[in-house]
Design a protein around this motif. Structure first.
Motif, short mmCIF file in Angstrom:
data_model
loop_
_atom_site.label_atom_id
_atom_site.label_comp_id
_atom_site.label_asym_id
_atom_site.label_seq_id
_atom_site.Cartn_x
_atom_site.Cartn_y
_atom_site.Cartn_z
N UNK A 3 0.81 -1.22 0.00
CA UNK A 3 0.00 0.00 0.00
C UNK A 3 0.84 1.26 0.00
N UNK A 4 1.96 1.24 0.75
CA UNK A 4 2.82 2.43 0.81
C UNK A 4 3.38 2.76 -0.57
N UNK A 5 3.81 1.73 -1.30
CA UNK A 5 4.38 1.95 -2.62
C UNK A 5 3.33 2.49 -3.58
N UNK A 10 5.51 7.65 -7.85
CA UNK A 10 6.87 8.01 -8.24
C UNK A 10 7.75 8.31 -7.01
N UNK A 11 7.15 8.71 -5.94
CA UNK A 11 7.90 9.06 -4.73
C UNK A 11 7.94 7.91 -3.71
N UNK A 12 7.60 6.71 -4.18
CA UNK A 12 7.55 5.56 -3.28
C UNK A 12 8.90 5.27 -2.63
N UNK A 164 9.51 -4.59 -1.04
CA UNK A 164 8.27 -3.84 -0.79
C UNK A 164 7.79 -3.09 -2.02
N UNK A 165 8.49 -3.27 -3.11
CA UNK A 165 8.05 -2.69 -4.38
C UNK A 165 8.39 -1.23 -4.56
N UNK A 166 9.27 -0.71 -3.73
CA UNK A 166 9.59 0.72 -3.81
C UNK A 166 10.26 1.07 -5.13
N UNK A 167 11.22 0.27 -5.56
CA UNK A 167 11.92 0.56 -6.81
C UNK A 167 10.98 0.37 -8.00
N UNK A 168 10.22 -0.73 -8.00
CA UNK A 168 9.31 -1.02 -9.12
C UNK A 168 8.30 0.10 -9.32
N UNK A 169 7.69 0.55 -8.22
CA UNK A 169 6.69 1.62 -8.32
C UNK A 169 7.32 2.93 -8.76
N UNK A 170 8.51 3.24 -8.26
CA UNK A 170 9.20 4.49 -8.63
C UNK A 170 9.52 4.50 -10.12
N UNK A 171 9.88 3.34 -10.68
CA UNK A 171 10.26 3.29 -12.10
C UNK A 171 9.05 3.16 -13.02
N UNK A 172 7.85 2.85 -12.48
CA UNK A 172 6.68 2.64 -13.33
C UNK A 172 5.62 3.73 -13.16
N UNK A 173 5.84 4.66 -12.25
CA UNK A 173 4.83 5.69 -11.96
C UNK A 173 5.32 7.05 -12.43
#
Length: 652
Positions: A3-5, A10-12, A164-173
């Motif tokens: 949920x946080x990501x 982009x700022x995850x 926790x998906x922080x990198x994935x979300x940052x690179x896809x958002x």
């Protein structure tokens, strides 16, 4: 994706980083609490205030740390989000930042172990002298294990971010312009708020010093110290008119054998003695690294780590109740060369325009002495060579070169490799520096000139290493061993000196630069300023134990009186043996300025604050008292006049 990501898009990664920093900072804060378990205040309100104040400063710290990444997220076009360049930059700088911060947290633990405080101006100084500090770390700690641990933790934290998906979300958002500007302005706003309206000393809310220190953020404290290393007295401390301040101090320094030379803002006076002066005796002065009074059996220690010094206390002029002016070597040097109270901020030894001052060397030079400074490390450290060289001393150290600078006309002599039997990060062992001094003294004796040799020791300093087989404590195991080795080296100095033809006409002076530790739960830990001092080799009938409370700045005026010298003085110190001597001690940190008179203690703090206490020597505690205005004005006068004289170049 958690949920946080998904919430921060982009700022995850940035938000994961911020939460990680805040959690780890609080974990470090709790660790310090447990470390000082018996000395912190565990009152629930104090505990919560410590943690919440710390969290507040951590927010400011992470805002400053995050500015660069926020700027990057703001200017990076959406069409490049998730590109190879975007991934490389974010992976690299995130990894680097986490690595640096993990290393910093480790550094805070070692700094606390040594100084019982968060980063301060000492850490700033250590950043300048990288050779000594890096070598000290290598010799004090298992560096491969330390670096390996930092790398492992860095990988673990980055892996958590990844899972926790922080990198994935940052690179896809992607973020729209409104979101970018909102985040940018919020971050800059927080940083500006802390930069202009919040000072580091606002964290010092508690009378328990440990609670206040733990409330701070180490990184924030570091940069606050970097910005505030120089402090003008009148800008930061309570002051009174200069006429009044100098009037009070001139009265305090008045004695039957002194006459003031001027009536303006000056303490310059001529000291005369009714008894004819002694023949010019050689003087060997040893400033011992971190020799706390508590190490001596004479003061209650039961570990027998200073057998020679304890024996010396029985056959010398021994100061039982003398206090250091500060907590660092340069403060001790300042006190014993200038006989001046500690001015706020940096020691005069490290300040600009500190050449051609009126020092004790000036007194010796007026009597045609050869004056030399011996240091077993590189005297570049802490600006020692520039200070001593600029004030009349010839230099003997482990540095290179023959002349310090065009402005400082002083010879710099290198201690050669063939004169060294043992060396660590801080310099050669105490035996080696004493042997070098003895060798030079032999040459000086042949010239027929009296000599004043100032020796600064280094062995009683972390990593506490020294030559093997000298004492019964293995090298590098503890400060206790370093203290016992220093005691052994001093014994060897006297054993060898007694065989010299110049010994009978030589006086030896031994004093600590400061205590091994100065931290405690109160604003000022009075007991941790108590140091021993010895004047050795006067006729036996003059040996005595001096019980009067006094300061490092009183040592030389006392010795000059024993020599019955007539001399010019700009010194704040006085002859302790004078029947009219008023007991008092002056001491402080780089921000706290203290006058102690018997059991009464006045502390001046920046922000023009002051506090008054009674000191219980039995348990080393301070109890608050109503401010005594007369005592306050005297305290102000000591420090205001000292600062005025130096900053206005009236000590030259």
């Amino acid at each position: 994706m958690n949920k946080l990501s998904s919430k921060f898009g982009r700022y995850s990664l940035l938000m994961h980083f911020i939460f990680w920093f805040l959690i780890l900072s609080q974990f470090l804060r709790i660790s310090f609490f447990l470390w000082q378990y018996s000395e912190v205040s565990w009152n629930i309100i104090d505990l919560l205030r410590t943690l919440l104040t710390g969290l507040f400063f951590d927010f400011g710290t992470v805002a400053f740390i995050s500015i660069c990444s926020v700027l990057y997220y703001t200017v990076m076009p959406n069409k490049w989000v998730g590109s190879f360049l975007d991934k490389i930059l974010i992976y690299f700088f995130t990894s680097l930042t986490v690595f640096i911060l993990v290393f910093t947290f480790f550094a805070e633990l070692t700094f606390w172990d040594e100084f019982k405080t968060r980063f301060n101006f000492i850490a700033v100084d250590y950043l300048i002298y990288t050779h000594e500090v890096v070598a000290n770390i290598q010799q004090s700690y298992p560096l491969p294990v330390l670096i390996g641990g930092v790398l492992l933790l860095t990988f673990v934290f980055l892996f958590i971010f990844y899972k926790r998906g922080a990198f994935t979300t940052t690179f896809s958002s992607k973020a729209n312009l409104k979101t970018r500007l909102s985040v940018l302005l919020s971050t800059i706003g927080i940083a500006l708020f802390f930069g202009f309206f919040i000072t580091n000393n606002q964290a010092e809310w508690s009378q328990n010093r440990y609670n206040s220190e733990i409330s701070k953020s180490g990184i924030y404290s570091f940069f606050a110290a970097f910005r505030n290393n120089q402090m003008k007295y009148v800008d930061f401390y309570t002051s009174i008119p200069n006429d009044k301040a100098f009037g009070i101090i001139r009265k305090k320094l008045t004695s039957p054998n002194s006459v003031y030379s001027r009536n303006d803002y000056s303490i310059h006076r001529k000291i005369t003695d009714r008894i004819p002066s002694l023949e010019n005796k050689n003087v060997v002065f040893v400033l011992v690294e971190s020799l706390s009074g508590s190490f001596l059996k004479e003061f209650g220690n039961k570990e027998n780590i200073t057998p020679f010094l304890d024996s010396l206390a029985q056959k010398s002029i021994f100061f039982e109740n003398l206090y250091a002016t500060g907590t660092r070597t340069v403060r001790g040097m300042e006190a014993v060369t200038l006989c001046i109270p500690p001015t706020p901020g940096q020691s005069i030894v490290k300040r600009p325009d500190n050449q051609n001052l009126y020092t004790v060397c000036s007194v010796f030079k007026s009597r045609k002495y050869d004056c030399n400074f011996f240091y077993g490390g590189d005297g570049y450290f802490d600006n020692m060579n520039a200070y001593f060289g600029g004030n009349g001393f010839n230099i003997y150290d482990r540095g290179r070169g023959s002349v310090l600078s065009d402005e400082i006309k002083t010879v710099r002599n290198n201690i050669n490799d063939n004169e060294v039997t043992f060396e660590n990060a801080w310099g050669i062992c105490d035996e080696d520096i004493f042997n070098k001094m003895l060798k030079v003294a032999d040459s000086q004796y042949k010239t027929g000139k009296p000599f004043f040799n100032f020796v600064m020791t280094t062995s009683n300093h972390r990593p506490f290493t020294y030559p093997s087989g000298k004492i019964d404590i293995p090298s590098g195991t503890s400060r206790k061993g370093a203290v016992k080795y220093t005691d052994f080296a001093l014994k060897e100095l006297f054993r060898k000196a007694q065989t010299k033809p110049w010994f009978k006409n030589t006086v030896f002076v031994i004093i600590a630069d400061h205590c091994a530790s100065s931290a405690g739960k109160d604003e000022i830990d009075v007991a941790n300023y108590h140091i021993p001092a010895f004047i050795v080799n006067f006729p036996e009938k003059q040996n005595q134990k001096i019980a009067q409370q006094c300061s490092q700045i009183d040592l030389w005026p006392t010795l000059f009186s024993l020599f019955h010298w007539n001399y010019q003085s700009d010194f704040f110190g006085k002859n302790v043996l004078d029947s009219q001597f008023e007991q008092r001690a002056l001491m402080g940190t780089y921000r706290k300025l203290v006058l102690m008179k018997k059991d009464k203690v006045m502390i001046l703090s920046d922000q023009k604050k002051q506090a008054f206490y009674s000191w219980n020597k039995e348990d080393n505690s301070l109890k608050s008292l109503p401010i005594d205005q007369s005592f306050l004005q005297e305290t102000i006068s000591w420090y205001q006049t000292a600062d005025f004289l130096f900053t206005n170049k009236l000590l030259q």
